[in-house]
Design an enzyme around this catalytic site. Structure first.
Site, PDB file in Angstrom:
ATOM      1  N   ASP A  53       1.835  -1.162   4.472  1.00 39.87           N
ATOM      2  CA  ASP A  53       2.272   0.100   3.877  1.00 39.87           C
ATOM      3  C   ASP A  53       3.716  -0.007   3.394  1.00 39.87           C
ATOM      4  O   ASP A  53       4.619  -0.395   4.161  1.00 39.87           O
ATOM      5  CB  ASP A  53       2.173   1.223   4.899  1.00 39.87           C
ATOM      6  CG  ASP A  53       0.745   1.591   5.247  1.00 39.87           C
ATOM      7  OD1 ASP A  53      -0.172   1.023   4.628  1.00 39.87           O
ATOM      8  OD2 ASP A  53       0.553   2.428   6.148  1.00 39.87           O
ATOM      9  N   HIS A  67      -6.859   9.407  -0.036  1.00 38.81           N
ATOM     10  CA  HIS A  67      -7.516   9.340   1.271  1.00 38.81           C
ATOM     11  C   HIS A  67      -6.696   9.926   2.415  1.00 38.81           C
ATOM     12  O   HIS A  67      -7.130   9.841   3.576  1.00 38.81           O
ATOM     13  CB  HIS A  67      -7.892   7.881   1.583  1.00 38.81           C
ATOM     14  CG  HIS A  67      -6.735   6.932   1.540  1.00 38.81           C
ATOM     15  ND1 HIS A  67      -6.443   6.195   0.423  1.00 38.81           N
ATOM     16  CD2 HIS A  67      -5.809   6.593   2.458  1.00 38.81           C
ATOM     17  CE1 HIS A  67      -5.383   5.441   0.657  1.00 38.81           C
ATOM     18  NE2 HIS A  67      -4.975   5.671   1.892  1.00 38.81           N
ATOM     19  N   HIS A 112       0.852  -1.194   0.000  1.00 36.14           N
ATOM     20  CA  HIS A 112       0.000   0.000   0.000  1.00 36.14           C
ATOM     21  C   HIS A 112       0.883   1.237   0.000  1.00 36.14           C
ATOM     22  O   HIS A 112       1.611   1.508   0.961  1.00 36.14           O
ATOM     23  CB  HIS A 112      -0.909   0.003   1.226  1.00 36.14           C
ATOM     24  CG  HIS A 112      -1.811   1.198   1.281  1.00 36.14           C
ATOM     25  ND1 HIS A 112      -2.727   1.490   0.303  1.00 36.14           N
ATOM     26  CD2 HIS A 112      -1.913   2.198   2.205  1.00 36.14           C
ATOM     27  CE1 HIS A 112      -3.369   2.603   0.618  1.00 36.14           C
ATOM     28  NE2 HIS A 112      -2.889   3.055   1.759  1.00 36.14           N
ATOM     29  N   ASP A 159       0.852   5.201  -0.171  1.00 32.88           N
ATOM     30  CA  ASP A 159       0.093   6.457  -0.075  1.00 32.88           C
ATOM     31  C   ASP A 159       0.760   7.530  -0.920  1.00 32.88           C
ATOM     32  O   ASP A 159       1.937   7.847  -0.694  1.00 32.88           O
ATOM     33  CB  ASP A 159       0.043   6.941   1.373  1.00 32.88           C
ATOM     34  CG  ASP A 159      -0.821   6.068   2.253  1.00 32.88           C
ATOM     35  OD1 ASP A 159      -2.024   5.959   1.971  1.00 32.88           O
ATOM     36  OD2 ASP A 159      -0.290   5.499   3.230  1.00 32.88           O
ATOM     37  N   ASP A 190      -7.897   1.276   2.482  1.00 30.67           N
ATOM     38  CA  ASP A 190      -7.532   2.306   3.448  1.00 30.67           C
ATOM     39  C   ASP A 190      -8.464   3.500   3.554  1.00 30.67           C
ATOM     40  O   ASP A 190      -8.319   4.291   4.475  1.00 30.67           O
ATOM     41  CB  ASP A 190      -6.104   2.796   3.159  1.00 30.67           C
ATOM     42  CG  ASP A 190      -5.410   3.336   4.402  1.00 30.67           C
ATOM     43  OD1 ASP A 190      -5.858   2.996   5.520  1.00 30.67           O
ATOM     44  OD2 ASP A 190      -4.436   4.087   4.267  1.00 30.67           O
TER      45      ASP A 190
END
Length: 1149
Positions: free
Chosen positions: A388, A528, A135, A137, A249
């Protein structure tokens, strides 16, 4: 004049029907006896009478479903309201059954001790798909570029290298913003390997959006944009189309997302962050996999298969099974001495798999898989393997893949274990699920579900309702960028269509890359941790600087487009080149990323004239009272025909102790054609007959402070009146003299007077952070008797400025309440409330500011909010849930509806949080200032507050039908008037100034004064979501045909128990097929090709329709492009535009 002549050609967007004589030349029948003649006449009279009765019935109650013609097999129809879909699980009902006791479940803290008998897999063995993922971000603790350079660049290269080592290995990837960035740096060999891995099924792109977007604050326009941007890049670059969505998420999940994904061709989706008690209840009944259906969909075309992950998190300790202490032992990057990840907090470390321990370790892991499997109906199990920014090195990839493969080999070689385990992708998993459902269709069926998953709680009373409001200044910038991008796309499309008629080498606007960059900037902020306001300070600044740069580019581009469209010759021919790129400038100046835009002023001397152009990006003509700032008060306004226009002059009030500035506000009413331009002129009044000087407003002052001075030339009177009132011909607002707050609302048409008490209050909090809202008790009012009240009254606008008295020398909020008195304007039905918020001082630390409206409506515990600006949903305030759990996202709208049908609606220009904590009350959180971290990984509070304006448009409506009340659970939708108010609020007109001119030069100017591109009126319930060129051609493009354009339409669902006509101008609604072939005056449009919303699929079955509602009709040219949309639906069409040779020029008149 040009405006009226252009408008007069605007017709009805319903298909023209040829006369019977044009269709047939059949001979008339011979008449018989006189008796037959009499009978026939009587029959005709009876038929006409019956038709009249039917037409009256249709007018009063709407068209019945059986008569509603559509090309769809089944169409939901607006009657009194939307019809509720039939489902097995309604989330509102499910919430009623949950006790919210947070019982400790043992190893699975939020569940129970999971057990199985062992015979569950006797008939069908357990199939396990372990799905490696990372994941990433696009901004959170670091900026997107920092993350890319430090981590993501290496992760993508590691994945490609690791998967090439063994074809059994699989992986999924989600964020295209990172993949596109890596693609620019990757070697040709890496790119080839990547494509090969995708093609052979080892590497799946899931979702494929630019980011994994937030689902609470993001508007559906921005969601469509971000997914489309990623999906188009992916298709054009890698040659693959995603089918499965992955959202692990976002902090809560919206059914709007499920709808958009289905209409984009997605078949399956996965979600994670839902209330832990909801997960528990669904798991008990094995309902964690369901078919998600829209609450208003009776035709079942919005159905999408959804998998909900059952446990606390998406990390490895919380994905293999219900016992995290065991699952953590199978995260091999936590190996002591080998891995770099944090050691397992439960005290048990992973073990490298050897021949000595493979049996014990395999059976331990399989036990978790079995336990997890019992939470689902099927014997097919999904086990994510990641966290993450994982798989950053080849060492980590090798540890995970090699140890797991040894376990898989052991399990697969022992049939008695009744299991088959392998690495997989989402496509592998969902295909296996569907295969099993097909084989076991007699005894196995997934439930259908409707509703949403807000507000999210991950433990105890920790509700994630704070992020609905965190960093509200940047939430407002997000919406400004969104509406500016939409407006620029429309101008770009129209400019391109006109200018390409003269050849690509003369195309004047080399801004294609700027348009694309702006789209990607908007897409990036939908992440997000972007629009949510949950990133580190320097990351928020990075987002903001990108948005600021995009806004500057778009504004410059639009100004040049205005010059092109108004600079064309009278015949529509000639050069489209902009001779002077600074011919027009935006009226609002974006000086910095962190401050409110500054309005430019008009400063003239006696013989000078200021040209003012208004651009209306909406699909409907807009009549509106507008405002610009001027230096002088003795000014006039004239229209494009040089006829004087009534105007009003009033002081510009500043948000400071020194309230009165030196500039003045000039108001007048304008009419601007749909998607068009209209010119007005301002000059200094000199007593000319053509000049009608602006009327100076009256000023009344209550409780003036020593710092207040009356600005010249106004006369400020102090009065002893007991109430403060402002009004227009439809609405009267009454305010308290004691504190300046709103007290009541009177509707002149109905005569209804509603108690509407306004208050400003603060919550104190002990643990609130960027994500969580954790108040200490209820909000307390901060307003005391006193405070400065300034009333401005004129013929076009009246307002009440209130600077409330509080315990602080400078109040954290002031409020401007306005009513407008235009003729046939949407504005005249509503009240505008603008709150200037400055939560800047440390005195407001750990405070959260709200505005409260208390009505006398009997609403019980029910109110309504919108979801992503697309649909509305019923909310219930529940006593068994703490206060913070009864807060919900409000992207653009909330309303209360009383038992007698009276409705109070609050329309917002930006996303915020809203609650109704007692009957008849609606409170909206405006800002929050927090010193503490709420322990969700951010590691800081929220102290970077900015001065900002929050704008609401309030509306009071009364039910105009005598129909009985309907069930509270039935989907409620806004009225047509409410839709129009919201559209004009969220998609405002853009204002541009020309260079200062002399009056004689204006008369001789070659510039056109009106641009009215549409030849027909859109129905009031048909909204143009976007008109754009998704992949525009630039200067160097050479092609013999026009560029491809996209038109996305939304058929609004509206409540016809309120005024059917939107109060005015709404002459038609889209209850019949729409003929879109002749939308434009000068431009010819080709037959449209239906498309999925992400512009990927052209086969309608791929995105949920049995038949598309836009299609080719009869042989006549007027039937080439028919659009017949069901309420609530969004549809996309691809088409070409070119300058029509046989059509009239826009400026012929």
């Amino acid at each position: 004049m040009a405006a009226s002549s252009a408008t007069s050609r605007r017709g009805n967007l319903l298909p023209r029907v040829a006369s019977p004589s044009a269709k047939s030349k059949a001979k008339p029948r011979r008449r018989g006896h006189l008796f037959q003649e009499v009978i026939l006449k009587q029959l005709r009279l009876l038929v006409l009478f019956a038709l009249a009765i039917i037409l009256i019935a249709i007018f009063k109650v709407g068209l019945p479903g059986a008569l509603h013609h559509t090309s769809r097999v089944v169409t939901p129809v607006i009657g009194f309201n939307l019809t509720e879909s039939q489902v097995d699980i309604k989330m509102s009902d499910l919430y009623d059954t949950i006790e919210f006791k947070d019982i400790d479940g043992g190893a699975w803290k939020q569940g129970w001790k999971v057990q199985y008998s062992g015979d569950e897999w006797d008939r069908y063995k357990l199939r396990v798909f372990v799905v490696p993922h990372s994941h990433n971000d696009p901004g959170w603790l670091r900026t997107v570029e920092e993350y890319y350079q430090e981590r993501t660049r290496r992760i993508l290269s590691t994945i490609v290298h690791a998967l090439r080592q063994d074809k059994k290995r699989k992986f999924i990837w989600e964020e295209m913003s990172y993949l596109e960035r890596w693609w620019r740096d990757a070697s040709e060999a890496e790119k080839r390997d990547f494509i090969t891995l995708v093609k052979n099924g080892q590497l799946e792109i899931v979702g494929g959006g630019w980011v994994m977007n937030d689902e609470a604050n993001s508007h559906y326009y921005a969601i469509i944009e971000q997914i489309t941007e990623g999906n188009l890049w992916l298709k054009n670059t890698v040659g693959v189309i995603p089918r499965n969505a992955w959202a692990i998420d976002p902090f809560g999940h919206s059914p709007t997302m499920a709808y958009l994904l289905r209409r984009m061709g997605f078949q399956n989706m996965l979600i994670q962050r839902t209330h832990y008690e909801v997960k528990k209840v669904l798991a008990r009944e094995q309902n964690l996999e369901f078919v998600w259906r829209q609450s208003w969909d009776k035709s079942n075309t919005t159905d999408i298969l959804c998998h909900m992950m059952p446990f606390y998190s998406y990390d490895i300790p919380h994905t293999c099974g219900p016992e995290p202490a065991i699952c953590c032992q199978f995260d091999y990057w936590r190996l002591p001495g080998s891995g770099a990840a944090q050691r397992c907090p439960w005290g048990y470390d992973p073990q490298v798999i050897t021949e000595d321990n493979v049996k014990e370790r395999s059976e331990m892991l399989l036990d978790q898989y079995r336990k997890k499997s019992t939470l689902y109906k099927t014997n097919t199990l999904l086990v994510p393997l990641g966290d993450d920014f994982r798989y950053i090195t080849s060492a980590e990839a090798s540890l995970q893949f090699e140890n797991y493969q040894k376990i898989f080999d052991y399990i697969n070689k022992h049939p008695k274990l009744k299991a088959e385990v392998q690495f997989g992708t989402l496509e592998d998993y969902f295909k296996a699920i569907r295969d099993e459902l097909d084989v076991r269709k007699k005894d196995l069926k997934l439930p259908t579900l409707s509703g949403d998953f807000f507000t999210y709680a991950d433990r105890v009373h920790d509700y994630w309702s704070g992020y609905y409001v965190s960093r509200p200044f940047y939430k407002s910038v997000d919406r400004v960028l969104e509406e500016t991008l939409r407006a620029a796309d429309i101008l770009f499309s129209l400019s391109s269509a006109y200018c390409q008629a003269h050849g690509p080498d003369r195309f004047p606007l080399p801004f294609t890359e700027k348009i694309r960059s702006a789209r990607r900037t908007l897409a990036l902020f939908q992440h997000h941790d972007g629009v949510t306001g949950t990133a580190k300070n320097h990351v928020v600044v990075d987002y903001a600087q990108k948005m600021h740069s995009a806004l500057l580019d778009l504004q410059k581009f639009m100004a040049q487009s205005v010059a092109v469209l108004l600079g064309r010759s009278m015949s529509g021919q000639g050069s489209c080149t902009v001779v002077n790129p600074d011919m027009f400038i935006p009226e609002k100046e974006q000086t910095s990323y962190g401050v409110l835009p500054i309005r430019k002023k008009v400063d003239l001397v006696s013989s000078q004239v200021q040209r003012v152009i208004f651009y209306n990006p909406l699909e409907e003509d807009v009549d509106q009272v507008v405002m610009v700032l001027v230096e002088q008060t003795n000014v006039c306004v004239v229209g494009s025909d040089w006829k004087p226009i009534e105007s009003q002059i009033s002081p510009e009030w500043r948000n400071s102790k020194d309230l009165a500035g030196t500039r003045h506000r000039l108001h007048w009413q304008v009419h601007v054609p749909a998607m068009g331009l209209q010119t007005f002129f301002i000059f200094v009044a000199q007593g000319s007959q053509s000049c009608k000087p602006a009327q100076i407003a009256d000023i009344k002052v209550f409780h003036p402070t020593d710092a207040f001075t009356c600005p010249p030339p106004y006369k400020c009177s102090q009065t002893e009146e007991k109430v403060v009132e402002i009004q227009n011909e439809r609405v009267k607002l009454v305010f308290s003299v004691q504190d300046g707050l709103l007290h009541s609302w009177k509707d002149y048409k109905s005569g209804n007077v509603m108690s509407l008490k306004e208050d400003v209050a603060l919550y104190s909090s002990y643990g609130s952070g960027a994500y969580l809202f954790k108040p200490v008790g209820e909000a307390r009012s901060i307003v005391s008797p006193g405070g400065l009240i300034v009333v401005t009254q004129g013929p076009l606008m009246q307002e009440v400025l209130t600077q409330p008295k509080t315990d602080w020398s400078l109040s954290p909020a002031s409020r401007m309440a306005r009513v407008y008195n235009g003729i046939d304007t949407v504005q005249s039905f509503m009240a505008e409330m603008v709150y200037h918020v400055e939560l800047l001082d440390h005195a407001f630390n750990d405070k959260e500011l709200i505005v409260l409206f208390e009505t006398d409506l009997d609403t019980g515990n029910t109110f309504f909010t919108d979801l992503n600006g697309f649909q509305t949903i019923s909310r219930e305030t529940r006593g068994k849930i703490p206060l913070q759990g009864n807060y919900y996202p409000m992207p653009s709208l909330a309303f209360l509806q009383g038992s007698e049908g009276h409705r109070f609606s609050l329309h917002s220009r930006q996303s915020l949080g809203v609650a109704s904590l007692k009957s008849g009350a609606l409170e909206v959180m405006l800002d929050r200032r927090l010193t503490r971290d709420d322990e969700r990984g951010l590691g800081q509070g929220v102290l970077d507050n900015r001065p900002m304006d929050v704008t609401f448009h309030l509306l009071l409506e009364s039910n105009v039908t005598s129909l009985p009340s309907i069930a509270a659970s039935t989907p409620r939708v806004p009225s047509l008037l409410s839709h129009r108010i919201l559209a004009q609020l969220n998609y405002p007109m853009h204002t541009f100034f020309g260079n200062i001119e002399n009056a004689s030069d204006v008369q001789a100017s070659h510039l056109q004064k009106t641009f009215a591109p549409l030849a027909v009126n859109f129905p009031c319930d048909l909204h143009v979501v976007s008109l754009k060129m998704p992949e525009p051609l630039g200067f160097s493009a050479s092609t013999s045909h026009g560029a491809e354009y996209v038109l996305i339409l939304h058929r609004r669902g509206w409540d016809n128990s309120y005024c059917r006509r939107g109060q005015m101008q709404c002459r038609t609604v889209a209850d019949e097929q729409v003929n879109a072939q002749d939308i434009f005056v000068e431009l010819d449009s080709s037959i449209a090709t239906p498309s999925s919303l992400n512009l990927i699929h052209d086969s309608t079955r791929d995105f949920g329709y049995i038949e598309i509602s836009g299609r080719k009709g009869g042989k006549g040219s007027e039937h080439k492009w028919l659009i017949d949309m069901a309420p609530m639906e969004i549809q996309a069409f691809k088409f070409d535009m070119s300058l029509g040779k046989g059509k009239q020029s826009l400026q012929d008149d």
